[in-house]
Design an enzyme around this catalytic site. Structure first.
Site, PDB file in Angstrom:
ATOM      1  CB  CYS A 129      -1.121   0.230   1.118  1.00  0.00           C
ATOM      2  SG  CYS A 129      -2.341  -1.547   1.354  1.00  0.00           S
ATOM      3  CG  HIS A 142      -2.871   3.514   2.255  1.00  0.00           C
ATOM      4  ND1 HIS A 142      -3.695   3.049   1.465  1.00  0.00           N
ATOM      5  CD2 HIS A 142      -2.762   2.856   3.343  1.00  0.00           C
ATOM      6  CE1 HIS A 142      -4.244   1.662   1.072  1.00  0.00           C
ATOM      7  NE2 HIS A 142      -3.566   1.369   2.470  1.00  0.00           N
ATOM      8  CG  ASN A 167      -6.938  -0.856   1.742  1.00  0.00           C
ATOM      9  OD1 ASN A 167      -6.038  -0.196   0.463  1.00  0.00           O
ATOM     10  ND2 ASN A 167      -6.106  -1.284   2.559  1.00  0.00           N
TER      11      ASN A 167
HETATM   12  O1  UT7 Z   1      -3.780  -1.254   3.516  1.00  0.00           O
HETATM   13  C1  UT7 Z   1      -2.668  -2.018   4.174  1.00  0.00           C
HETATM   14  C2  UT7 Z   1      -3.149  -1.531   5.959  1.00  0.00           C
HETATM   15  N1  UT7 Z   1      -3.992  -2.025   6.389  1.00  0.00           N
HETATM   16  C3  UT7 Z   1      -4.887  -1.844   7.711  1.00  0.00           C
HETATM   17  O2  UT7 Z   1      -4.309  -0.243   7.951  1.00  0.00           O
HETATM   18  C4  UT7 Z   1      -6.267  -2.108   7.810  1.00  0.00           C
HETATM   19  C5  UT7 Z   1      -5.626  -2.391   9.803  1.00  0.00           C
HETATM   20  N2  UT7 Z   1      -6.747  -3.124   9.704  1.00  0.00           N
HETATM   21  C6  UT7 Z   1      -7.875  -1.955  10.960  1.00  0.00           C
HETATM   22  O3  UT7 Z   1      -8.466  -1.507   9.301  1.00  0.00           O
HETATM   23  C7  UT7 Z   1      -9.187  -3.259  10.873  1.00  0.00           C
HETATM   24  O4  UT7 Z   1      -8.485  -3.811  12.120  1.00  0.00           O
HETATM   25  C8  UT7 Z   1     -10.658  -3.765  10.606  1.00  0.00           C
HETATM   26  C9  UT7 Z   1     -11.235  -2.463  10.077  1.00  0.00           C
HETATM   27  C10 UT7 Z   1      -9.845  -5.340   9.639  1.00  0.00           C
HETATM   28  C11 UT7 Z   1     -10.944  -4.294  11.894  1.00  0.00           C
HETATM   29  O5  UT7 Z   1     -11.526  -3.555  12.492  1.00  0.00           O
HETATM   30  P1  UT7 Z   1     -11.308  -4.399  14.382  1.00  0.00           P
HETATM   31  O6  UT7 Z   1     -12.206  -2.788  15.249  1.00  0.00           O
HETATM   32  O7  UT7 Z   1      -9.845  -4.156  14.882  1.00  0.00           O
HETATM   33  O8  UT7 Z   1     -12.029  -5.454  13.794  1.00  0.00           O
HETATM   34  P2  UT7 Z   1     -11.542  -6.478  15.252  1.00  0.00           P
HETATM   35  O9  UT7 Z   1     -10.428  -7.613  13.994  1.00  0.00           O
HETATM   36  O10 UT7 Z   1     -11.218  -6.573  16.470  1.00  0.00           O
HETATM   37  O11 UT7 Z   1     -12.953  -7.635  14.833  1.00  0.00           O
HETATM   38  C12 UT7 Z   1     -13.925  -7.385  15.904  1.00  0.00           C
HETATM   39  C13 UT7 Z   1     -15.898  -8.176  16.081  1.00  0.00           C
HETATM   40  C14 UT7 Z   1     -14.861  -9.369  15.449  1.00  0.00           C
HETATM   41  O12 UT7 Z   1     -15.592 -10.465  16.396  1.00  0.00           O
HETATM   42  P3  UT7 Z   1     -15.497 -11.230  17.865  1.00  0.00           P
HETATM   43  O13 UT7 Z   1     -14.758 -11.608  17.493  1.00  0.00           O
HETATM   44  O14 UT7 Z   1     -15.500  -9.351  17.994  1.00  0.00           O
HETATM   45  O15 UT7 Z   1     -16.846 -11.302  18.092  1.00  0.00           O
HETATM   46  C15 UT7 Z   1     -14.458  -9.925  14.020  1.00  0.00           C
HETATM   47  O16 UT7 Z   1     -15.522 -11.211  14.198  1.00  0.00           O
HETATM   48  O17 UT7 Z   1     -16.174  -8.154  14.300  1.00  0.00           O
HETATM   49  C16 UT7 Z   1     -16.326  -9.191  13.857  1.00  0.00           C
HETATM   50  N3  UT7 Z   1     -15.841  -9.079  12.405  1.00  0.00           N
HETATM   51  C17 UT7 Z   1     -16.997  -8.551  11.298  1.00  0.00           C
HETATM   52  N4  UT7 Z   1     -18.240  -8.722  12.077  1.00  0.00           N
HETATM   53  C18 UT7 Z   1     -19.176  -8.452  10.653  1.00  0.00           C
HETATM   54  C19 UT7 Z   1     -14.404  -8.314  11.657  1.00  0.00           C
HETATM   55  N5  UT7 Z   1     -15.022  -8.415  10.139  1.00  0.00           N
HETATM   56  C20 UT7 Z   1     -16.605  -8.520  10.088  1.00  0.00           C
HETATM   57  C21 UT7 Z   1     -17.775  -7.983   9.144  1.00  0.00           C
HETATM   58  N6  UT7 Z   1     -18.600  -7.674   9.410  1.00  0.00           N
HETATM   59  N7  UT7 Z   1     -17.192  -7.686   7.775  1.00  0.00           N
END
Ligand code: UT7
Length: 328
Positions: A114, A255, A285
């Site tokens: 990225c 980004h 993204n």
């Molecule tokens: O481009 C390169 C760089 N990339 C980035 O910078 C991305 C960086 N990371 C992020 O933007 C975030 O970490 C994400 C958007 C990927 C995830 O957000 P988060 O607030 O960190 O969520 P999480 O991974 O901690 O997940 C929270 C909950 C989980 O459920 P439980 O375990 O709390 O029950 C996930 O299973 O959200 C769940 N979850 C979803 N639920 C509905 C994960 N993806 C989804 C989804 N829809 N698409």
């Protein structure tokens, strides 16, 4: 001839027409529009049609940038393509773009995920300043949808396809000037965001494909924290290298991975959120293409204007991070 002042002579971008909304994704994986919007800020993204390769999107963005720069393809001395989703392992996607736009010059790819666009700007700036090349076409393109596991809701909702390009060369009278560049990386974090299989470490096999190892895998929350820290530090460093301060920034083009990351970076460097350019709601993204498309948009929709201090900053797999400061 050594060049003191390098500028962006032309910009262009191309987004595939097909829109995939969060509501469309609700029918594919166990997700909701509400989750995606509140956790990321994304509403929709563009997806390339089957059979469309990264070089197709990139070549169209390149033609638009050349047109904007009022240069012919034969006046380009080097093509650098930044991509995470090349057409194939080799030849370089830059060579395929060269063929498509009918340029005749050296061409190579930069693999910085990225961060690829500001990485390529940093490299190009150095090459032009040194007098090695006069006009460099930097193209950042992605058909990242080809590498998404459409059963993995934690990644497939985040990304989109697109391409952005610019022509760099000796700054024109009254034109913009690149003030400073900054590149960073930390290979100790390589496992947090990767496509594990398909390369020499894990060549493609029936088993690797059945295990989904040819798709993007990400430890989202770890990546999130590093993105905020490194992009914040890169912004501070690049303005320092330009002899300026964060308060001097008129438009920060980060980004476009996640609105919460953008807000946290602004907070970290003490920049008002209104100065941060955002288009991830419409495109998601787009990996390397993200800052390239955003810069083209910002330059044409009035978000930046003559005299603006513009800072691009990106973060990605590697980890890599990079920033560019431009006086518009
Ligand atoms: O481009 C390169 C760089 N990339 C980035 O910078 C991305 C960086 N990371 C992020 O933007 C975030 O970490 C994400 C958007 C990927 C995830 O957000 P988060 O607030 O960190 O969520 P999480 O991974 O901690 O997940 C929270 C909950 C989980 O459920 P439980 O375990 O709390 O029950 C996930 O299973 O959200 C769940 N979850 C979803 N639920 C509905 C994960 N993806 C989804 C989804 N829809 N698409």
């Amino acid at each position: 001839m050594i060049q003191e002042r390098v500028g962006i002579l032309g910009l262009g971008s191309y987004l595939p027409p097909k829109i995939l909304t969060n509501h469309d994704l609700e029918k594919i994986v166990d997700t909701t529009d509400e989750w995606i919007q509140t956790r990321t800020g994304i509403r929709e993204r563009r997806i390339a049609e089957k059979g469309t390769a990264t070089s197709d999107l990139a070549a169209e963005a390149a033609r638009r940038a050349l047109n904007d720069a009022k240069l012919e393809p034969t006046e380009i001395d080097l093509i650098i393509c930044a991509t995470t989703s090349p057409d194939m392992f080799f030849p370089a996607t830059a060579c395929l773009i060269q063929r498509k736009i009918e340029a005749k010059c050296p061409a190579f790819d930069i693999s910085a995920a990225c961060s690829g666009f500001p990485y390529a700007l940093g490299v190009s700036n150095g090459l032009i300043r040194a007098g090695t090349y006069r006009h460099i076409l930097v193209v950042a393109g992605e058909v990242i949808s080809a590498f998404l596991n459409w059963k993995d809701r934690s990644t497939c909702v985040l990304f989109g396809d697109g391409a952005g390009a610019c022509v760099l060369g000796p700054a024109r009278p009254n034109g913009n000037v690149i003030l400073s560049t900054f590149l960073g990386s930390d290979g100790t974090q390589a496992d947090l965001l990767k496509i594990p299989a398909g390369g020499s470490a894990i060549p493609p096999t029936k088993e690797s494909i059945e295990s989904g190892l040819h798709y993007i895998q990400m430890e989202g929350s770890e990546v999130f924290k590093s993105a905020v820290r490194t992009m914040g530090d890169a912004v501070i460093e690049v303005v320092k290298r330009a002899g300026l301060n964060v308060e001097d920034i008129d438009c920060l083009i980060p980004h476009q991975a996640n609105l919460r990351i953008l807000n946290a970076v602004a907070d970290r460097v003490n920049l008002p959120a209104e100065k941060v350019y955002v288009n991830l709601d419409r495109y998601g993204n787009m990996s390397a293409a993200s800052t390239a498309v955003a810069l083209d948009e910002a330059a044409s929709n009035g978000a930046i204007h003559k005299g603006s201090l513009v800072v691009l900053v990106a973060f990605g797999s590697g980890f890599t991070w990079a920033a560019t400061a431009i006086r518009w």
